[in-house]
Design a protein around this motif. Sequence first.
Motif, mmCIF file in Angstrom:
data_model
loop_
_atom_site.group_PDB
_atom_site.id
_atom_site.type_symbol
_atom_site.label_atom_id
_atom_site.label_comp_id
_atom_site.label_asym_id
_atom_site.label_seq_id
_atom_site.Cartn_x
_atom_site.Cartn_y
_atom_site.Cartn_z
ATOM 1 N N CYS A 81 0.870 -1.181 0.000
ATOM 2 C CA CYS A 81 0.000 0.000 0.000
ATOM 3 C C CYS A 81 0.899 1.221 0.000
ATOM 4 C CB CYS A 81 -0.896 -0.004 1.233
ATOM 5 S SG CYS A 81 -1.749 1.573 1.493
ATOM 6 N N CYS A 166 -3.745 8.398 0.251
ATOM 7 C CA CYS A 166 -3.873 7.315 -0.728
ATOM 8 C C CYS A 166 -3.738 7.953 -2.113
ATOM 9 C CB CYS A 166 -5.239 6.640 -0.593
ATOM 10 S SG CYS A 166 -5.640 5.632 -2.034
ATOM 11 N N GLU A 194 -10.894 8.638 2.796
ATOM 12 C CA GLU A 194 -9.542 8.884 2.268
ATOM 13 C C GLU A 194 -9.555 9.967 1.169
ATOM 14 O OE1 GLU A 194 -7.737 5.214 0.949
ATOM 15 O OE2 GLU A 194 -8.012 4.261 2.890
ATOM 16 N N CYS A 254 -6.507 1.007 -7.876
ATOM 17 C CA CYS A 254 -5.289 0.675 -7.122
ATOM 18 C C CYS A 254 -4.668 -0.606 -7.687
ATOM 19 C CB CYS A 254 -5.640 0.488 -5.650
ATOM 20 S SG CYS A 254 -4.243 -0.067 -4.660
#
Length: 296
Positions: A81, A166, A194, A254
């Motif tokens: 991440c 993020c 986020e 992602c």
Amino acid sequence: MKEKIKQLAKKKNAIILAHNYQPPEIQDIADLCGDSLELSIKAAKTDADIIVFCGVHFMAETAFILSPEKTILLPNTDAGCPMADMVDPISLAAKKKELGNIPVITYVNSSAAVKAVSDICCTSANVIKVVNSIDSDEILMTPDKNLAQYAAANTSKKIHLWDGYCPFHNTLTSQDVLKAKKDHPKACFIAHPECPPEVLALADSIQSTSGMIKFAGESEHSSFILGTETGLLYPISKTYPQKTFYPASKKMYCKDMKKITLENIFDSLENLTGEIKVEENIRKDALGAVQKMIDL
Ligand code: 13P
Ligand code: SF4
């Protein structure tokens, strides 16, 4: 392949956990799909011998922190991440000291070593509850500055930010949201915390990924714009086929969440590859912060 994985998992007494952003074929074979909080609670409770974690590195680490007697497998160890990498334990300890040793709340999207120097963890589903549980008017939150600003807007406490984010949620702009609202005027806009504050200001509701699924079911609306990673479109559309879901922006993809494949899962289970462990002195300290959150 799906059938082979299920048989192997049964034979080895393994449980397969998948985050809501995982590819559809992985969510389909998982014993439990969920948000970070649900997955950590399940990891703490299961009596399986092996946990196959389909998500990213910090999630498998959290499972090991909670269940060190189990074998925790991350079928592709490249799945990380980028936000979790934006904070390290040395810089965090230095910042805490500089601020007069105020309590540190760390988002679960962080390494075990960072959790080990934190007072308590939180997820997107419980951040406000965690902030309000702290016996201090000043708090340092790490690594997500957007989650911290969302918490700050919902409490009277002073929250110091860490400059992490993020890379996908942080790219969503108010212009993207206004355009999506114009394209789908009847849709309700749900955002993940986020996202940046100007995006959250446009949201009808702010939710974790599983919170979004629950909210869509309870809402009278029949269409929704989702301000989160596009992987959520699969489980939410599968749960409510009669409702319509649009991504707020297709940029929110992602790559790390899509690194695990069915083949990886089979290999990992068969050969016990991709095992995730944490050094015992770090694990014990990190457990303090994670367990406090779970107990709360
Ligand atoms: P939640 O599913 O806990 O809302 O987390 C979102 C996320 O970004 C996980 O990486
Ligand atoms: Fe990390 Fe964002 Fe990917 Fe979640 S979506 S794993 S926070 S980079």
